[in-house]
Design an enzyme around this catalytic site. Structure first.
Site, short mmCIF file in Angstrom:
data_model
loop_
_atom_site.label_atom_id
_atom_site.label_comp_id
_atom_site.label_asym_id
_atom_site.label_seq_id
_atom_site.Cartn_x
_atom_site.Cartn_y
_atom_site.Cartn_z
N GLY A 8 1.79 12.37 -15.71
CA GLY A 8 0.44 12.11 -15.21
C GLY A 8 0.12 10.63 -15.26
O GLY A 8 -1.02 10.23 -15.51
N LEU A 10 -0.35 8.39 -13.14
CA LEU A 10 -1.32 7.80 -12.20
C LEU A 10 -2.74 8.31 -12.45
O LEU A 10 -3.66 7.97 -11.73
CB LEU A 10 -0.91 8.12 -10.76
CG LEU A 10 0.38 7.45 -10.30
CD1 LEU A 10 0.72 7.85 -8.87
CD2 LEU A 10 0.28 5.94 -10.42
N GLY A 11 -2.92 9.13 -13.49
CA GLY A 11 -4.27 9.63 -13.79
C GLY A 11 -5.10 8.59 -14.53
O GLY A 11 -4.68 7.44 -14.69
N ASP A 34 4.80 10.98 -12.29
CA ASP A 34 3.64 11.68 -11.76
C ASP A 34 4.13 12.62 -10.65
O ASP A 34 5.27 12.51 -10.18
CB ASP A 34 2.61 10.68 -11.20
CG ASP A 34 1.20 11.26 -11.19
OD1 ASP A 34 0.41 10.94 -12.09
OD2 ASP A 34 0.90 12.07 -10.29
N ILE A 35 3.23 13.51 -10.24
CA ILE A 35 3.55 14.40 -9.13
C ILE A 35 3.33 13.69 -7.80
O ILE A 35 3.82 14.12 -6.75
CB ILE A 35 2.73 15.70 -9.23
CG1 ILE A 35 3.33 16.79 -8.34
CG2 ILE A 35 1.27 15.47 -8.93
CD1 ILE A 35 2.76 18.15 -8.61
N ARG A 36 2.59 12.57 -7.85
CA ARG A 36 2.49 11.69 -6.67
C ARG A 36 3.59 10.65 -6.80
O ARG A 36 3.94 10.25 -7.91
CB ARG A 36 1.14 10.97 -6.65
CG ARG A 36 -0.01 11.87 -6.25
CD ARG A 36 -1.17 11.05 -5.70
NE ARG A 36 -1.89 10.29 -6.71
CZ ARG A 36 -2.14 9.00 -6.65
NH1 ARG A 36 -1.70 8.26 -5.64
NH2 ARG A 36 -2.84 8.39 -7.58
N TYR A 143 -10.88 25.18 -19.35
CA TYR A 143 -10.34 23.91 -19.88
C TYR A 143 -10.24 23.99 -21.40
O TYR A 143 -9.21 23.65 -22.00
CB TYR A 143 -11.28 22.78 -19.45
CG TYR A 143 -10.87 21.40 -19.90
CD1 TYR A 143 -9.75 20.77 -19.37
CD2 TYR A 143 -11.65 20.70 -20.83
CE1 TYR A 143 -9.42 19.49 -19.78
CE2 TYR A 143 -11.32 19.43 -21.22
CZ TYR A 143 -10.20 18.82 -20.69
OH TYR A 143 -9.87 17.55 -21.09
N LYS A 147 -7.10 23.88 -24.04
CA LYS A 147 -7.01 22.82 -25.06
C LYS A 147 -6.78 23.42 -26.45
O LYS A 147 -5.96 22.92 -27.22
CB LYS A 147 -8.28 21.95 -25.04
CG LYS A 147 -8.34 21.01 -23.85
CD LYS A 147 -7.16 20.07 -23.83
CE LYS A 147 -7.12 19.17 -22.61
NZ LYS A 147 -5.85 18.42 -22.49
N1 SER Z 1 -13.59 14.17 -19.97
C1 SER Z 1 -13.14 15.52 -20.06
C2 SER Z 1 -13.86 16.40 -19.12
O1 SER Z 1 -15.00 16.13 -18.87
C3 SER Z 1 -13.32 16.03 -21.46
O2 SER Z 1 -12.13 16.08 -22.10
O3 SER Z 1 -13.31 17.36 -18.67
#
Ligand code: SER
Length: 321
Positions: A8, A10-11, A34-36, A143, A147
């Site tokens: 990742g 380029l993130g 990256d995937i790009r 998400y 995590k």
């Molecule tokens: N910045 C992140 C989000 O908002 C939190 O880990 O998803």
């Protein structure tokens, strides 16, 4: 010395972690993936090795680790909270599938591993103020589910297989180089872009919404410091609470008005992102990180705002009059 691999790259984090690691350990030591496809100038002026890696395909990771003799993986490829809520199945595939593949490769090739966790690993039943390191974690977003599962998997791979997996629970990260990829804390980046362009900002979170934030230079330093820390002092490993400030949209706007007095903000609340933000802590207790490996942020809201406005003004090439 074995090389480092950043997924990742380029993130939002990778765009600054790769140059920071290259500055510290040498350009050749850090493989940006990256995937790009990476363009030469995309990460920094300093060139270094790069690779195409789709983290959901374990063979890509294995090939890259073998080819570049990788000793440490910084696994940043993931989707953020708002995108994950929109596409929960995709989020599971990328966040969990990617992490599982990377952990397996780390086990197979004896790599150390950094995995970012988040304030998103907490939920509505977590104590919201000065949230302790060890506390209730029942997140209600996809998400957050990925995590918490990631934190547990990191612990498991360390205990069961000896994989040196380490992690940080990051707050919202603010930066001027690459945009965040669809998170709940993105307002805290967008607000600076609007201010520098002399535009009124429409905030998608309600006024009074309190969340932790951190400026990217502190975040990349935290990652590098954690990975070279002597683990003999660790009581924790995955994942340390870290924070630099606890802010609301109003506090951020007021900080911007110190430099741009005409800056205006209004609200148009996005119910999905507001619900996610409401389920997250107001402020984290990062004592464990401070005590176990010497974490200390350098930027507060005022110093971050000064630097963001200066750097963004230069980047967007606009008058700051
Ligand atoms: N910045 C992140 C989000 O908002 C939190 O880990 O998803």
């Amino acid at each position: 010395m074995k090389r480092m691999l950043v997924t990742g790259a380029l993130g939002q984090i990778g765009s600054e972690l790769v140059p920071a690691l290259r500055a510290r350990f040498g350009a050749d030591a850090v493989v940006a993936s990256d995937i790009r496809m990476l363009q030469k100038s995309e990460l920094s002026n300093e060139e270094g090795p790069s690779a195409f890696v789709d983290v959901t395909d374990i063979r890509h990771i294995q090939d890259t680790v073998r080819r570049f003799d990788i000793g440490t993986i910084y696994h940043l490829a993931a989707v953020l909270s708002a995108v994950a809520e929109d596409k929960p199945q995709v989020a599971w595939d990328i966040n969990m599938g990617g992490l599982y593949a990377v952990l397996e490769v780390a086990r197979e090739y004896g790599c150390a591993l950094f995995v970012p966790s988040s304030i998103g690993a907490f939920g509505p039943t977590t104590p919201p103020d000065f949230t302790p390191q060890d506390t209730i974690q029942r997140p209600t977003s996809m998400y957050g589910v990925t995590k918490v599962a990631g934190e547990l998997l990191g612990d498991y791979y360390y205990k069961r297989f000896g994989v040196d997996c380490r992690g940080l629970r990051f707050p919202g990260l603010i930066s001027y180089i690459a945009p965040p990829g669809g998170g709940t804390t993105d307002y805290a980046v967008e607000i600076y872009y609007a201010a520098v362009r002399h535009e009124k900002y429409t905030c998608f979170l309600r006024g009074g919404t309190k969340l932790d934030m951190m400026y990217m230079p502190d975040a990349t330093r935290a990652i590098a410091d954690l990975m070279i820390a002597d683990s003999a002092h660790f009581k924790h490993r995955n994942s340390f609470n870290v924070t630099a400030m606890s802010v609301t949209p109003e506090l951020m706007a007021a900080s911007i008005r110190e430099y741009l007095p005409d800056f205006e903000m209004e609200y148009d609340v996005d119910p999905v992102r507001q619900a996610i933000a409401d389920s997250w802590p107001n402020s984290l207790d990062d004592t464990a990180a401070r005590e176990e490996w010497g974490w200390k942020p350098e930027y507060n809201l005022a110093s971050m705002t000064r630097d963001m406005l200066e750097k963004l003004t230069a980047k967007l090439n606009v008058d700051d009059a």
